[in-house]
Design an enzyme around this catalytic site. Structure first.
Site, PDB file in Angstrom:
ATOM      1  N   LYS A   1      25.502  29.036   3.066  1.00  0.00           N
ATOM      2  CA  LYS A   1      26.894  29.422   2.891  1.00  0.00           C
ATOM      3  C   LYS A   1      27.084  30.452   1.777  1.00  0.00           C
ATOM      4  CE  LYS A   1      29.130  25.478   5.079  1.00  0.00           C
ATOM      5  NZ  LYS A   1      30.017  24.296   4.914  1.00  0.00           N
TER       6      LYS A   1
ATOM      7  N   ARG B   1      23.671  18.632   6.084  1.00  0.00           N
ATOM      8  CA  ARG B   1      23.777  19.377   7.348  1.00  0.00           C
ATOM      9  C   ARG B   1      23.162  20.746   7.103  1.00  0.00           C
ATOM     10  NH1 ARG B   1      27.405  23.083   9.551  1.00  0.00           N
ATOM     11  NH2 ARG B   1      27.745  22.912  11.812  1.00  0.00           N
TER      12      ARG B   1
END
Length: 267
Positions: free
Chosen positions: A212, A246
């Site tokens: 991210k 995740r």
């Protein structure tokens, strides 16, 4: 907790990301045919994935919402094929009740909702109706807070209340701090560092920071060079007792998790 036919407890487990979209920020178009999706699923299972999280709509910054029908058309054949070929718990990454129900009928075990049931409360009804697990993620339209950490806890408690109101099994609720959603760069660093603040809510925690922007901004790296940064967040997740991470890169993160757990004496 039990998801599908697997029990999850006292460790940190890996949720492998399977995007069957043409436009996801990290791997859009890479796994959006049934054959490529199956091959990537097999690869992630062989590398140690404990759950596969299937996404049919990109939720990257500035994403364009697609119709329920388009999302269902992308995900249902993939769910059915994976279930026919592999024995692993499956999650669907959606906030739409129509998509959630189609996925439930196809056989998924967990609803992973980036809006924590606040976008479409009927998604909570579907979760309860099919006795599924859920992951309730923290999210806001804007990164405006009076007290960031306490506001995240409060917002997630509201999502939990929605789940409970609609009859979702308390033993099947996971919470996610929502790294990269409705947060500044500094907010993202702080919630990763202080993720244990969510423990007061009494539910297992999932950390999803893989590839991210918080990693990109810290290390100034393109999306395909963020493995090490992601691993650092997974190690923190283990040290803070998160039940799940995740991730896109299963092998590398799984190895780092196992090494960290061994050092901490967890197996």
């Amino acid at each position: 907790m039990i998801i599908g036919n697997k029990e999850f407890k006292n460790r940190t487990y890996v949720m492998g990301i399977l995007n069957v979209t043409p436009d996801s920020f990290s791997d859009g178009g890479t796994h959006n045919t049934i054959d490529t999706a199956l091959k990537h699923t097999e690869k992630m299972i062989n590398e140690g994935a404990d759950i596969i999280d299937i996404g049919g709509e990109s939720t990257r910054p500035g994403y364009k919402m697609i119709s329920d029908n388009e999302e269902i058309t992308r995900i249902v054949p993939v769910i059915e094929k994976i279930k026919a070929n592999f024995d692993i718990p499956l999650s669907i990454d959606t906030y739409k009740s129509g998509v959630a129900e189609a996925a439930a009928k196809a056989g998924v075990h967990l609803i992973n909702d980036i809006w924590g049931f606040k976008y479409d409360e009927k998604t909570a009804e579907i979760t309860a109706k099919y006795n599924l697990a859920c992951c309730l993620m923290h999210n806001r339209n804007e990164a405006v807070y009076s007290n960031f950490l306490e506001d995240v806890v409060t917002d997630l408690s509201e999502s939990i209340a929605i789940a409970e109101k609609h009859g979702v099994d308390k033993n099947k609720i996971i919470i996610d701090p929502g790294v990269g959603f409705g947060k500044t760069y500094e907010n993202n660093l702080e919630i990763i560092n202080r993720i244990e603040i969510l423990d007061k809510l009494g539910y297992p925690v999932l950390l999803g920071a893989s590839r991210k922007s918080v990693i990109a901004l810290t290390l100034d790296l393109p999306v395909n060079e963020r493995v090490e940064g992601t691993i650092a967040t997974s190690v923190i997740a283990v040290m803070k007792n998160s039940l799940f991470v995740r991730v896109h890169d299963v092998k590398e993160n799984k190895r780092a998790i196992l090494m960290t757990e061994k050092i901490l004496g967890r197996w």
